[in-house]
Scaffold this motif. Structure first.
Motif: not given
Ligand code: NAD
Length: 356
Positions: A181-194
């Motif tokens: 996953l090095d250098g892979i861009s990830v858009a994360v929606q929601g910064l709760g527990s998970v």
């Protein structure tokens, strides 16, 4: 009746076009103010296992529909995870007025007890381990209870995040041919527990993060700790990134989102697709969608093993890690059948629901 037909995509007995639920219980308790729906989709593989959501809905019908959809998803999830459980889910309707929380969850515990083990409960959005302790004072049909010297019990979120991470990594390998996953861009929606735990893992793995949350304190913290870029909540699903990880609430993959630029979608939120049609659009556009009920099973695996008392911490993590090979198997099924991953996963889950 108008509201029923316009707001509620189902019948009294289940979801439109789907097999009826085995049982749906609508219950209230005047003393505590409890109003709840317990939906049992299937007990073919065993008792229906699925968390309890405490949420303020726009209407009672919306809560009812949510319980139906979530319980079906749990049946698919438990079957694909190979667990000896069917699928069910409970929804407690949150009211604006202040309530005695312990009394509310005790009343819910009595409701669960009254079902005689047909439905087993645990945490979900809006509920806590303390709520489950209150439930436990009334019934043994509950999991996710922290214990002293706990090895695998309690809050299942870290195991969910681990499973999503493993599933996301496998999905990236399927879609991009990359085993890192090095250098892979990830858009994360929601910064709760998970979502937060997932971000920690992705950051350690060298991924570049773009995050959004309705809580600005969480996105600021992600900026500081992970060097994450922050996207507006309305824009996170249209940013330019390799991967989209929906980790807030369901329904985030609308028709508009299905026309996004991502290569992979893999996240924790239940019921991400508005319908299987969005899954078809993603497939046509070459976006690999790793279905929610396949990759977010870590939490229920943890709760199930806690309930059965049948595994230690490492064994649970090893079991959760099987989500990776399952994503590869799904990709193989997609290749053979030509149907979208979302549909192929439903077919696979229904096969598993016949096997105990
Ligand atoms: P949570 O309540 O801890 O976190 C949800 C986060 O999403 C919060 O930070 C909230 O502020 C944020 N959020 C809400 N609406 C948003 C929006 N429109 N845009 C951006 N952020 C928004 O919940 P969780 O336990 O982290 O679970 C997240 C999702 O994963 C849920 O859909 C849940 O059903 C699913 N899930 C959780 C588990 C588990 O073990 N916790 C297991 C399986 C599935």
């Amino acid at each position: 009746m108008d509201r029923l037909t316009t707001n509620f995509a189902g019948t009294l007995f289940g979801l439109h076009g789907e097999p009826a639920h085995e049982r749906i219980v609508v219950a209230s308790d005047a003393d505590s103010g409890l109003q709840a729906v317990v939906a049992v989709y299937s007990t073919v593989r065993g008792p229906a296992f699925g968390g309890c959501r405490y949420w303020q809905y726009a209407s009672d019908y919306e809560a009812y529909h949510d319980a139906l959809r979530l319980s079906q998803g749990m049946a698919f999830k438990n079957a694909l995870a190979g667990l000896p459980f069917g699928g069910g889910k409970a929804v407690i309707l949150k009211r604006p007025e202040q309530m005695d929380r312990a009394a509310l969850f005790k009343a819910f515990g009595r409701l669960v007890e009254s079902l005689g083990g047909m439905y087993l409960t645990a945490e979900d959005v809006g509920t806590t381990a303390d709520d489950m302790r209150a439930v436990q004072s009334e019934t043994a049909y509950v999991s996710g209870i922290p214990r002293e010297n706990d090895v695998y019990g309690g809050n299942p979120s870290p195991r969910t995040a681990y499973g999503v991470f493993v599933g996301l990594k496998a999905a990236v390998q399927v879609a991009l041919g990359r085993d890192t996953l090095d250098g892979i861009s990830v858009a994360v929606q929601g910064l709760g527990s998970v979502g937060w735990d997932l971000c920690e893992r992705l950051h350690r793995a060298g991924a570049e993060l773009i995050v959004s949350d309705i809580d600005a304190a969480k996105t600021e913290r992600a900026q500081q700790m992970f060097g994450a870029r922050v996207a507006d909540i309305a824009r996170i699903a249209s940013v330019n990134a390799d991967v989209f990880a929906p980790c807030a609430l369901g329904g985030s993959i609308t028709d508009a989102v299905a026309h996004c630029q991502f290569k992979v979608i893999a996240g924790a939120a239940n019921n991400q697709l508005m319908s299987l049609a969005e899954g078809d659009t993603l497939h046509r556009r070459g976006i690999f969608y790793a279905p929610d009920f396949l990759v977010n099973a870590g939490g229920i695996i943890s709760c199930a093993r806690e309930y059965l008392g049948s595994a230690d911490k490492q064994a649970v993590l090893d079991e959760v890690a099987q989500i990776g090979p399952r994503v590869f198997e799904l990709a193989g099924r997609v290749k053979v059948s030509g149907i979208a991953p979302a549909r192929a996963a439903v077919v696979w889950a229904r096969e598993m629901m016949q096997r105990v």
